[in-house]
Design a protein around this motif. Sequence first.
Motif, PDB file in Angstrom:
ATOM      1  N   SER A  46       0.829  -1.206   0.000  1.00 35.21           N
ATOM      2  CA  SER A  46       0.000   0.000   0.000  1.00 35.21           C
ATOM      3  C   SER A  46       0.870   1.265   0.000  1.00 35.21           C
ATOM      4  O   SER A  46       0.355   2.365  -0.219  1.00 35.21           O
ATOM      5  N   LEU A  47       2.183   1.111   0.229  1.00 34.89           N
ATOM      6  CA  LEU A  47       3.089   2.263   0.216  1.00 34.89           C
ATOM      7  C   LEU A  47       3.603   2.499  -1.205  1.00 34.89           C
ATOM      8  O   LEU A  47       3.670   1.572  -2.015  1.00 34.89           O
ATOM      9  N   PRO A  48       3.994   3.771  -1.513  1.00 31.54           N
ATOM     10  CA  PRO A  48       4.404   4.072  -2.892  1.00 31.54           C
ATOM     11  C   PRO A  48       5.600   3.226  -3.339  1.00 31.54           C
ATOM     12  O   PRO A  48       6.580   3.084  -2.609  1.00 31.54           O
ATOM     13  N   HIS A  49       5.487   2.658  -4.530  1.00 29.78           N
ATOM     14  CA  HIS A  49       6.594   1.923  -5.151  1.00 29.78           C
ATOM     15  C   HIS A  49       6.238   1.721  -6.624  1.00 29.78           C
ATOM     16  O   HIS A  49       5.149   2.091  -7.062  1.00 29.78           O
ATOM     17  N   PHE A  50       7.174   1.141  -7.368  1.00 27.75           N
ATOM     18  CA  PHE A  50       6.933   0.849  -8.780  1.00 27.75           C
ATOM     19  C   PHE A  50       6.591  -0.632  -8.928  1.00 27.75           C
ATOM     20  O   PHE A  50       7.274  -1.492  -8.350  1.00 27.75           O
ATOM     21  N   ALA A  51       5.535  -0.931  -9.675  1.00 22.06           N
ATOM     22  CA  ALA A  51       5.132  -2.322  -9.887  1.00 22.06           C
ATOM     23  C   ALA A  51       4.496  -2.462 -11.257  1.00 22.06           C
ATOM     24  O   ALA A  51       3.776  -1.569 -11.718  1.00 22.06           O
ATOM     25  N   GLN A  52       4.798  -3.584 -11.909  1.00 22.74           N
ATOM     26  CA  GLN A  52       4.238  -3.868 -13.221  1.00 22.74           C
ATOM     27  C   GLN A  52       3.747  -5.308 -13.260  1.00 22.74           C
ATOM     28  O   GLN A  52       4.493  -6.221 -12.903  1.00 22.74           O
ATOM     29  N   PRO A  53       2.491  -5.544 -13.698  1.00 20.22           N
ATOM     30  CA  PRO A  53       2.075  -6.917 -13.969  1.00 20.22           C
ATOM     31  C   PRO A  53       2.709  -7.379 -15.278  1.00 20.22           C
ATOM     32  O   PRO A  53       2.690  -6.644 -16.272  1.00 20.22           O
ATOM     33  N   VAL A  54       3.310  -8.559 -15.246  1.00 20.33           N
ATOM     34  CA  VAL A  54       3.996  -9.089 -16.433  1.00 20.33           C
ATOM     35  C   VAL A  54       3.549 -10.531 -16.658  1.00 20.33           C
ATOM     36  O   VAL A  54       3.067 -11.199 -15.744  1.00 20.33           O
ATOM     37  N   THR A  55       3.732 -10.990 -17.889  1.00 18.12           N
ATOM     38  CA  THR A  55       3.375 -12.360 -18.259  1.00 18.12           C
ATOM     39  C   THR A  55       4.649 -13.195 -18.376  1.00 18.12           C
ATOM     40  O   THR A  55       5.594 -12.797 -19.069  1.00 18.12           O
ATOM     41  N   VAL A  56       4.675 -14.344 -17.697  1.00 15.62           N
ATOM     42  CA  VAL A  56       5.868 -15.200 -17.720  1.00 15.62           C
ATOM     43  C   VAL A  56       6.014 -15.851 -19.096  1.00 15.62           C
ATOM     44  O   VAL A  56       5.071 -16.451 -19.622  1.00 15.62           O
ATOM     45  N   VAL A  57       7.197 -15.691 -19.682  1.00 19.93           N
ATOM     46  CA  VAL A  57       7.542 -16.328 -20.956  1.00 19.93           C
ATOM     47  C   VAL A  57       8.329 -17.605 -20.698  1.00 19.93           C
ATOM     48  O   VAL A  57       8.118 -18.635 -21.339  1.00 19.93           O
ATOM     49  N   GLN A  58       9.236 -17.532 -19.734  1.00 25.16           N
ATOM     50  CA  GLN A  58      10.080 -18.686 -19.397  1.00 25.16           C
ATOM     51  C   GLN A  58      10.561 -18.492 -17.969  1.00 25.16           C
ATOM     52  O   GLN A  58      10.915 -17.374 -17.571  1.00 25.16           O
ATOM     53  N   ASP A  59      10.573 -19.558 -17.194  1.00 24.41           N
ATOM     54  CA  ASP A  59      11.029 -19.477 -15.800  1.00 24.41           C
ATOM     55  C   ASP A  59      11.667 -20.807 -15.448  1.00 24.41           C
ATOM     56  O   ASP A  59      10.998 -21.841 -15.426  1.00 24.41           O
ATOM     57  N   ASP A  60      12.972 -20.792 -15.212  1.00 24.56           N
ATOM     58  CA  ASP A  60      13.672 -22.038 -14.890  1.00 24.56           C
ATOM     59  C   ASP A  60      14.931 -21.693 -14.102  1.00 24.56           C
ATOM     60  O   ASP A  60      15.097 -20.539 -13.670  1.00 24.56           O
ATOM     61  N   ALA A  61      15.808 -22.648 -13.920  1.00 19.40           N
ATOM     62  CA  ALA A  61      17.000 -22.431 -13.089  1.00 19.40           C
ATOM     63  C   ALA A  61      17.902 -21.330 -13.635  1.00 19.40           C
ATOM     64  O   ALA A  61      18.652 -20.698 -12.881  1.00 19.40           O
ATOM     65  N   SER A  62      17.815 -21.079 -14.942  1.00 19.99           N
ATOM     66  CA  SER A  62      18.692 -20.070 -15.537  1.00 19.99           C
ATOM     67  C   SER A  62      18.179 -18.657 -15.323  1.00 19.99           C
ATOM     68  O   SER A  62      18.959 -17.703 -15.395  1.00 19.99           O
ATOM     69  N   GLY A  63      16.861 -18.518 -15.073  1.00 18.53           N
ATOM     70  CA  GLY A  63      16.338 -17.184 -14.854  1.00 18.53           C
ATOM     71  C   GLY A  63      14.882 -17.055 -15.237  1.00 18.53           C
ATOM     72  O   GLY A  63      14.233 -18.025 -15.650  1.00 18.53           O
ATOM     73  N   LEU A  64      14.395 -15.836 -15.096  1.00 16.25           N
ATOM     74  CA  LEU A  64      13.010 -15.494 -15.431  1.00 16.25           C
ATOM     75  C   LEU A  64      12.997 -14.613 -16.670  1.00 16.25           C
ATOM     76  O   LEU A  64      13.791 -13.676 -16.770  1.00 16.25           O
ATOM     77  N   VAL A  65      12.081 -14.902 -17.596  1.00 15.90           N
ATOM     78  CA  VAL A  65      11.841 -14.048 -18.757  1.00 15.90           C
ATOM     79  C   VAL A  65      10.363 -13.668 -18.720  1.00 15.90           C
ATOM     80  O   VAL A  65       9.506 -14.550 -18.589  1.00 15.90           O
ATOM     81  N   ALA A  66      10.071 -12.366 -18.820  1.00 17.98           N
ATOM     82  CA  ALA A  66       8.684 -11.909 -18.667  1.00 17.98           C
ATOM     83  C   ALA A  66       8.394 -10.794 -19.663  1.00 17.98           C
ATOM     84  O   ALA A  66       9.284 -10.029 -20.042  1.00 17.98           O
ATOM     85  N   TRP A  67       7.135 -10.686 -20.064  1.00 12.68           N
ATOM     86  CA  TRP A  67       6.693  -9.765 -21.130  1.00 12.68           C
ATOM     87  C   TRP A  67       5.879  -8.628 -20.544  1.00 12.68           C
ATOM     88  O   TRP A  67       4.941  -8.858 -19.782  1.00 12.68           O
ATOM     89  N   LEU A  68       6.280  -7.389 -20.912  1.00 13.39           N
ATOM     90  CA  LEU A  68       5.598  -6.176 -20.442  1.00 13.39           C
ATOM     91  C   LEU A  68       5.272  -5.309 -21.652  1.00 13.39           C
ATOM     92  O   LEU A  68       6.105  -4.515 -22.098  1.00 13.39           O
ATOM     93  N   PRO A  69       4.075  -5.463 -22.218  1.00 15.25           N
ATOM     94  CA  PRO A  69       3.722  -4.644 -23.376  1.00 15.25           C
ATOM     95  C   PRO A  69       3.259  -3.244 -22.979  1.00 15.25           C
ATOM     96  O   PRO A  69       2.784  -3.026 -21.855  1.00 15.25           O
ATOM     97  N   THR A  70       3.398  -2.306 -23.934  1.00 14.01           N
ATOM     98  CA  THR A  70       2.813  -0.980 -23.718  1.00 14.01           C
ATOM     99  C   THR A  70       1.299  -1.139 -23.552  1.00 14.01           C
ATOM    100  O   THR A  70       0.692  -2.061 -24.091  1.00 14.01           O
ATOM    101  N   GLY A  71       0.726  -0.230 -22.763  1.00 17.71           N
ATOM    102  CA  GLY A  71      -0.697  -0.307 -22.467  1.00 17.71           C
ATOM    103  C   GLY A  71      -1.009  -1.030 -21.170  1.00 17.71           C
ATOM    104  O   GLY A  71      -2.162  -1.031 -20.722  1.00 17.71           O
TER     105      GLY A  71
END
Length: 222
Positions: free
Chosen positions: A40-65
């Motif tokens: 509830s306190l001010p911060h930056f947050a974006q909902p993103v869609t997971v493209v790939q998530d595994d031991a090597s890392g996370l890949v996520a999609w953030l489109p304009t809009g």
Amino acid sequence: MRQHQRRPSGTSPYWPTGTQIMWREGSGPLGTGDPVVDISLPHFAQPVTVVQDDASGLVAWLPTGTPVLRAARADGLGKRDDPSTLFTAPLVSERGVHALYDQLRIAPTGRPWSVWVMFADGAFAGWYVNLERPHVRDEGTVYTSDHVLDLVIDPDRTVTLKDEDELVLAVEQGVFGQAEVLAFEAYARSVVALVADWGSPFCDGWEHFRPGPDWPIPAFGG
Ligand code: MG
């Protein structure tokens, strides 16, 4: 959600492709500070869609809009309008819409940065490396914190350091100490070396990524 319930990214369970998660930055100005605890306190947050998530890392999609949350100055000025109070001005929560490039965000496990692959109208426009804390996560959110210094990598692989002036202000205004600045500069040099070697994730072909045709623009998840 208490912080001890969070775990480093890069261990199972992983999120399936297509899962909507939240990507949250620190609770201080410009996404610095400790990873947010009270959403509830001010911060930056974006909902993103997971493209790939595994031991090597996370890949996520953030489109304009995409609807996003921002920490805005309480005095109504734009966040960069008064450098003398860039990191000290009181903040308020502000809803917004992501407008600066469609972004494919790649967070390699344990690295103090994420790589944002930028697209304009479907065309690859370059990479942006955001220096930030290695991610931790809970059931539906990744948490990081911004280190102010960034790198822009053009499609021709030219590297430009960005926001060195703001890092100076962050020290002057009490956000970071000199030891942290030395660490961030070392991280930046490691990214420069990685680009020179054309290592992962730059060599992984993500500039050819396209989202699924039926992927919705995420709603803001809270
Ligand atoms: Mg940054």
